[in-house]
Design a protein around this motif. Structure first.
Motif, mmCIF file in Angstrom:
data_model
loop_
_atom_site.group_PDB
_atom_site.id
_atom_site.type_symbol
_atom_site.label_atom_id
_atom_site.label_comp_id
_atom_site.label_asym_id
_atom_site.label_seq_id
_atom_site.Cartn_x
_atom_site.Cartn_y
_atom_site.Cartn_z
ATOM 1 N N UNK A 10 0.891 -1.237 0.086
ATOM 2 C CA UNK A 10 0.010 0.052 -0.085
ATOM 3 C C UNK A 10 0.735 1.243 0.000
ATOM 4 N N UNK A 11 1.912 1.217 0.540
ATOM 5 C CA UNK A 11 2.872 2.384 0.706
ATOM 6 C C UNK A 11 3.625 2.667 -0.566
ATOM 7 N N UNK A 12 3.876 1.631 -1.359
ATOM 8 C CA UNK A 12 4.548 1.905 -2.663
ATOM 9 C C UNK A 12 3.342 2.420 -3.532
ATOM 10 N N UNK A 13 2.066 2.036 -3.470
ATOM 11 C CA UNK A 13 1.101 2.483 -4.347
ATOM 12 C C UNK A 13 0.857 3.832 -3.803
ATOM 13 N N UNK A 14 0.923 4.122 -2.465
ATOM 14 C CA UNK A 14 0.979 5.900 -2.417
ATOM 15 C C UNK A 14 2.006 6.519 -2.840
ATOM 16 N N UNK A 15 3.090 6.103 -3.065
ATOM 17 C CA UNK A 15 4.195 6.474 -3.725
ATOM 18 C C UNK A 15 4.045 6.838 -5.184
ATOM 19 N N UNK A 16 3.335 5.964 -5.868
ATOM 20 C CA UNK A 16 3.094 5.909 -7.189
ATOM 21 C C UNK A 16 2.009 7.067 -7.288
ATOM 22 N N UNK A 17 0.824 7.301 -6.330
ATOM 23 C CA UNK A 17 0.177 8.302 -6.318
ATOM 24 C C UNK A 17 0.467 9.526 -6.248
ATOM 25 N N UNK A 18 1.729 9.817 -5.263
ATOM 26 C CA UNK A 18 2.359 10.998 -4.980
ATOM 27 C C UNK A 18 3.199 11.402 -6.293
ATOM 28 N N UNK A 19 3.796 10.466 -6.850
ATOM 29 C CA UNK A 19 4.621 10.723 -8.204
ATOM 30 C C UNK A 19 3.653 11.402 -9.178
ATOM 31 N N UNK A 20 2.682 10.504 -9.384
ATOM 32 C CA UNK A 20 1.746 10.992 -10.498
ATOM 33 C C UNK A 20 1.081 12.334 -10.179
ATOM 34 N N UNK A 21 0.718 12.786 -9.045
ATOM 35 C CA UNK A 21 0.074 13.774 -8.892
ATOM 36 C C UNK A 21 1.209 15.173 -8.869
ATOM 37 N N UNK A 22 2.251 14.784 -8.341
ATOM 38 C CA UNK A 22 3.505 15.930 -8.575
ATOM 39 C C UNK A 22 3.476 15.998 -9.838
ATOM 40 N N UNK A 23 3.862 14.832 -10.711
ATOM 41 C CA UNK A 23 4.055 15.240 -12.196
ATOM 42 C C UNK A 23 2.745 16.039 -12.875
#
Length: 338
Positions: free
Chosen positions: A156-169
């Motif tokens: 779940x934490x890696x999924x959050x990392x993906x969400x944060x990267x996608x939102x930043x981008x």
């Protein structure tokens, strides 16, 4: 917008609190060592995460060295991989703040590990414990890591990392951060308690017999496996026969992971065997695999200056990768630096 090409790079870390267990070894360190040479590998002792709950300073320093000793004793090559402790690279905390401002409160509220750790006392825990998944994202993305080996409970934490990267981008109209992939494989990515196969093996369990500590000597390792909880039935002839038998399945999975095999192969070799045959075989295998690591950890812990030297060299190498990425992040965000 042209999609960037990211260097294949692994990042993962272990929190220095409570001592290393067999779960840390099979679920993390053994896999970390196995990934050396496949791509660039960066491994960390995440001491900033440790202080989300209060730590005795002297014990934290010792625990940090113990985790580093565990990495090294298990075969991590500090010339081939980067090994350091998180607090020596300030970029983790700096990018963590940026990501605190990208992540949404609703995302944090869905983090099941916070709910598990806070329990009914959520109002009194530290803000750090609530926000640490954002720091975990910074740990990973500070190096543009493309792959993160994790246990099932950390996915779940890696999924959050993906969400944060996608939102930043998305927010900044860039493709600066990679969408990191979790790497979950192996028969024992989640090692369970030796006294209760429905609970994860933990550093903080009530009884020392619940877990294998990576500092246990050969006699202690053998004793714990021979006394591990099982059920009356023999091992089945197929893996499906372990359904509803969590303690039995856990021991089979541990054997497979230690033997670089599969649960199916273990069942094929021991079908019909009683625990009087299987548990001594598992104990012998565990001693053969783990006792040399325990002995090397002991040797390394008797030379703390050498551990500190390796961590300092690793931190210097980590900063060489992290600092340009953090600088570019600041430029994208619009921070003015004179």
């Amino acid at each position: 917008m042209t999609e960037p090409t990211f260097t294949p790079r692994v990042f993962s870390g272990i929190k220095p609190s409570g001592g290393l267990t067999l779960g840390n070894y099979l679920g993390a360190i053994k896999r970390f060592v196995g990934m050396q040479g496949e791509m660039e590998t960066i491994y960390c002792v995440v001491d900033l995460h440790a202080i989300t709950v209060w730590q005795d300073p002297a014990e934290l320093a010792n625990a940090t060295r113990e985790v580093a000793a565990g990495y090294l004793a298990a075969g991590l090559d500090p010339t081939q991989s980067i090994l350091f402790n998180q607090s020596q690279v300030a970029g983790h905390a700096e990018l963590g703040w940026v990501f605190n401002c990208v992540a949404r409160v609703g995302w944090m509220n869905r983090m099941t590990q916070f709910k598990d750790k806070a329990g009914t006392n959520a109002e009194k825990v530290s803000l750090g414990l609530y926000a640490y998944p954002s720091l975990m994202a910074a740990d990973i993305l500070l190096y543009h890591a493309t792959h993160v080996p994790v246990g099932e409970d950390q996915k779940q934490h890696v999924e959050l990392t993906r969400d944060i990267a996608a939102k930043f981008n998305h927010d900044f109209g860039t493709a600066f951060f990679p969408i990191t992939e979790p790497v979950i494989d192996g028969p024992a990515t989640r090692v369970m308690n030796l006294r209760d196969g429905t609970r994860k093996m933990s550093k903080s369990g009530e009884s020392d017999m619940e877990r294998i500590n990576m500092t246990d000597d050969a006699d202690t390792i053998a004793k714990k496996f021979k006394k591990a909880k099982t059920d009356p039935a023999a091992l089945p002839d197929t893996l499906d026969g372990l359904a509803g038998r969590p303690e039995a399945r856990n021991l089979v999975d541990i054997y497979a992971a230690l033997d670089d095999s599969t649960p199916e192969a273990v069942i094929a070799a021991y079908q019909g065997a009683g625990w009087g045959r299987f548990k001594p075989a598992l104990a012998d295998l565990a001693v053969a695999k783990l006792a040399p690591i325990s002995q090397e950890m002991s040797r390394l812990m008797n030379d703390p200056a050498e551990i500190d030297r390796i961590l300092a060299q690793g931190a210097a190498r980590a900063r060489q990768i992290a600092e340009p990425i953090l600088k570019q992040t600041y430029d994208i965000v619009g921070f003015l630096r004179s």
